[in-house]
Structure formats: C-alpha cells, structure tokens
Design a protein around this motif. Structure first.
Motif, short mmCIF file in Angstrom:
data_model
loop_
_atom_site.label_atom_id
_atom_site.label_comp_id
_atom_site.label_asym_id
_atom_site.label_seq_id
_atom_site.Cartn_x
_atom_site.Cartn_y
_atom_site.Cartn_z
N GLU A 69 2.05 -7.73 13.07
CA GLU A 69 2.95 -7.12 12.88
C GLU A 69 3.39 -6.60 13.05
OE1 GLU A 69 1.19 -9.03 8.12
OE2 GLU A 69 1.45 -7.21 8.94
N VAL A 70 5.10 -6.00 12.97
CA VAL A 70 5.41 -5.62 14.50
C VAL A 70 6.38 -4.33 13.17
CG1 VAL A 70 8.17 -5.32 15.73
CG2 VAL A 70 7.04 -7.11 15.95
N VAL A 71 6.73 -4.64 12.60
CA VAL A 71 7.27 -3.66 11.39
C VAL A 71 7.64 -3.99 10.15
CG1 VAL A 71 8.34 -2.20 13.05
CG2 VAL A 71 9.97 -3.75 11.91
N HIS A 72 7.43 -3.44 9.37
CA HIS A 72 8.00 -3.91 7.43
C HIS A 72 6.76 -4.70 7.10
CE1 HIS A 72 12.28 -3.26 9.06
NE2 HIS A 72 12.03 -1.72 9.13
N GLY A 73 5.79 -4.70 7.91
CA GLY A 73 5.13 -5.27 6.42
C GLY A 73 4.42 -4.63 5.30
N MET A 74 4.56 -5.85 4.53
CA MET A 74 3.77 -5.42 2.75
C MET A 74 2.52 -4.70 3.10
SD MET A 74 7.25 -6.93 0.73
CE MET A 74 6.84 -8.23 1.10
N PRO A 75 2.60 -3.78 1.79
CA PRO A 75 0.95 -4.06 1.42
C PRO A 75 0.44 -4.65 0.74
CG PRO A 75 2.30 -1.24 1.59
CD PRO A 75 3.62 -2.75 1.70
N SER A 76 -0.72 -4.91 0.46
CA SER A 76 -0.83 -5.85 -0.07
C SER A 76 -2.68 -5.81 -0.31
CB SER A 76 -0.77 -7.48 0.67
OG SER A 76 -1.44 -8.65 -0.31
N ARG A 77 -2.90 -5.87 -1.75
CA ARG A 77 -4.34 -6.24 -2.60
C ARG A 77 -5.12 -6.75 -1.50
NH1 ARG A 77 -6.29 -8.62 -6.09
NH2 ARG A 77 -5.03 -10.27 -7.07
N LYS A 78 -4.96 -7.75 -1.03
CA LYS A 78 -5.54 -8.99 -0.07
C LYS A 78 -5.80 -8.54 1.33
CE LYS A 78 -3.62 -12.18 -3.60
NZ LYS A 78 -2.74 -13.63 -3.73
N ARG A 79 -4.87 -7.92 1.54
CA ARG A 79 -4.55 -7.81 2.85
C ARG A 79 -5.66 -6.38 3.57
NH1 ARG A 79 -2.35 -8.88 8.00
NH2 ARG A 79 -3.25 -8.56 9.40
N VAL A 80 -7.22 -6.85 3.59
CA VAL A 80 -8.22 -5.40 4.13
C VAL A 80 -7.93 -5.97 5.31
CG1 VAL A 80 -10.73 -5.18 2.94
CG2 VAL A 80 -9.34 -6.78 1.93
N LEU A 81 -8.25 -4.00 5.74
CA LEU A 81 -7.86 -3.76 7.11
C LEU A 81 -9.68 -4.02 7.81
CD1 LEU A 81 -6.71 -0.51 6.57
CD2 LEU A 81 -5.53 -2.24 7.62
N TRP A 82 -9.86 -4.47 9.45
CA TRP A 82 -10.93 -4.98 8.96
C TRP A 82 -11.62 -3.76 11.46
CZ3 TRP A 82 -14.71 -7.35 5.93
CH2 TRP A 82 -13.89 -8.06 5.89
N GLU A 83 -12.60 -3.84 11.46
CA GLU A 83 -13.09 -3.19 12.19
C GLU A 83 -11.72 -3.66 14.10
OE1 GLU A 83 -16.01 -1.27 13.17
OE2 GLU A 83 -15.41 -0.95 15.21
N GLY A 84 -11.27 -2.99 15.23
CA GLY A 84 -10.61 -3.97 15.81
C GLY A 84 -9.23 -4.44 15.70
N ASP A 85 -8.82 -3.97 13.66
CA ASP A 85 -7.45 -3.76 13.75
C ASP A 85 -6.53 -2.68 14.90
OD1 ASP A 85 -7.30 -6.32 12.09
OD2 ASP A 85 -7.53 -5.16 10.41
N ILE A 86 -5.44 -3.47 14.53
CA ILE A 86 -4.55 -1.51 14.30
C ILE A 86 -3.60 -1.68 13.59
CG2 ILE A 86 -4.94 -1.25 16.88
CD1 ILE A 86 -2.39 -3.13 17.69
N ILE A 87 -2.93 -0.82 12.97
CA ILE A 87 -1.68 -0.55 11.69
C ILE A 87 -0.91 -0.10 11.81
CG2 ILE A 87 -3.99 0.83 10.36
CD1 ILE A 87 -2.46 -0.87 8.21
N SER A 88 0.79 0.45 11.83
CA SER A 88 1.31 0.97 11.87
C SER A 88 1.83 0.96 10.65
CB SER A 88 2.73 0.20 12.83
OG SER A 88 2.35 -0.40 13.93
#
Ligand code: MF3
Ligand code: CO
Length: 248
Positions: A74-93
């Motif tokens: 995802e480049v920009v404007h990703g929408m927060p979500s209860r279903k989007r759980v962060l995992w080891e190895g992700d990057i998040i802007s």
C-alpha cells in the motif's frame, strides 16, 4: 498564488506540526506485531483530543479516519481496519495531520514491524534520506522543481522508483494549498522559493515499478506489481536561514 506566512503564522503552523510530530512518535512506539491499524487510528484520535487538535484528514474529501495506515504494497491512503493486524516483517506508513487554531501540520513516517527484510530496510532508509535531499533544496531563490529533482535523482540512483500520481503540497490555512510538489522532474523549473513559504514534502517510493492503482474502496493506493512502498513527509518553512523542519 503561493501564500507567504508571517513569522506569527509560522509559529501557529509550528504548534500544529509539533503535535503531529509528537503523536507520530507515540504511534511509532505502539507499533508491534498483533496491533491493528484501527488501534493506531483510535490512539491518534485520543492523543489529538488530549491536545485539543482537530485531525486534519477526517472528513477531508469524505475520508473517514484520522490516520492513513498503508502496509507493505500500500502506497498511501490505506484505511485503518480492525481486520488489518500487523505482522513481524511488515512495514507500515502512518500519515497524520492536525489543525489547531486554524493552522495545519502534516507528516508521515514508515516504520518496520519487528525484524524486516534487508530490502524493506533499504527502501525505508532511501525514502527518508530522499526527503532530506529534497528539504536541502528548499532554500530561497531555488526553483520549486529543484526539490523534485533532488528526490528523484537520489532515489533512482539507488534503484528504487518514484510514484508520480501523488505529490507534496503547500500547507497552512488548509491541508492542501498550492503549489503541488512532484517528487520527480527536471531542475530549475517552477516558481522561485521565497521566505515564508510552507511546504509539505512527501516522497512515496516503490521498491519495484513506479505504477500505482487505487483499490475498489476508492482510497487505498497500491503498487501495481504489489512490491513494497514507503512514504516519509515533513512540513517545512522556507526561511532566510534555510529550510526549517516544523514537524521534527
Ligand atoms: N498526508 C496526505 C496528504 O498530504 C494525506 C491526506 S489525504 C486524506 O495529502 F484524505 F486522507 F486526508
Ligand atoms: Co501531505
């Protein structure tokens, strides 16, 4: 027309920018495996309320959240979500802005979640460094596109690519003011920079091809090749003494 802000106005923008910087750093501390992107949004709203700051994105063109959370491809404007759980190895802007007393600040950072790949680390490092290359050109009498060119040449010399569809912007009494600031282009074009200009410079940089598409939610921009993307942003003021980073 590009607004030239008085020293008093720049202090008001600085006050908003300092709240943005502080909230982004609190959010960064909170990022770890298991956290959802909605948790981060809710934290940003709580912290903004404590500071009596109005989240700048919520309601902007109908955007429903305070925070943009763009994970991996995802480049920009990703929408927060209860279903989007962060995992080891992700990057998040995480991209956040506020308005206080009629003045706006805007900034973004990309954060690794736990241990990430060498490529992800390099992409984040180069994207942040490209922002500073751009800021370094934000000096009186330079042309606007000197910023753009510095970002593009730095990024491409390191094998990454510049997103074309989204740009930086003037900021002050509104979130988005003129001028638009592309992250690519030839040097020496566009207006000359003047003391009092306040600019949000925000390179969005892809590991693979530059192309992006917007998903069916009409907001989330992703890389067409689904490779990683990173985003860093500062709000800066052009001064007689060089660029002043307001969101540090
Ligand atoms: N920081 C971004 C920008 O500078 C995101 C704003 S778009 C919004 O333009 F709709 F989410 F507000
Ligand atoms: Co911005």
């Amino acid at each position: 027309m590009i607004a030239l802000r008085s020293p008093q106005e720049i202090e008001k923008i600085y006050a908003a920018c300092q709240v943005v910087a502080e909230i982004l750093s609190r959010l960064e501390e909170h990022i770890r495996p298991g956290v959802t992107t909605l948790d981060l949004n809710d934290l940003s709203e709580d912290l903004a309320a404590q500071k009596k700051a109005k989240p700048a994105f919520k309601g902007y063109n109908g955007y429903p959240y305070a925070l943009c959370t763009s994970v991996n491809e995802e480049v920009v404007h990703g929408m927060p979500s209860r279903k989007r759980v962060l995992w080891e190895g992700d990057i998040i802007s995480i991209d956040f802005g506020v308005m206080i007393d009629g003045y706006y600040g805007d900034a973004a950072i990309t954060v690794p979640v736990g241990q990430v790949s060498d490529e992800a680390k390099a992409l984040c490092r180069v994207t942040e460094a490209s922002l500073y290359e751009g800021i370094r050109q934000a000096v009186v009498e330079n042309h606007l596109s000197d910023i753009s060119h510095a970002i593009q040449s730095y990024v491409e010399s390191r094998g990454f690519s510049v997103v074309r569809e989204f740009v930086g912007h003037g900021i002050g009494r509104r979130l988005h003011e003129s001028p638009q600031i592309p992250n690519y282009g030839p040097p020496g074009k566009g207006v000359r920079l003047k003391p009092g200009m306040v600019l949000a410079i925000e390179p969005m940089i892809n590991a693979g091809r530059p192309d992006v598409q917007v998903l069916e939610d009409h907001w989330t921009a992703v890389t067409v090749d689904r490779q990683l993307s990173a985003h860093f942003e500062h709000t800066i003021a052009v001064t007689e003494n060089g660029p002043r980073i307001l969101t540090r």
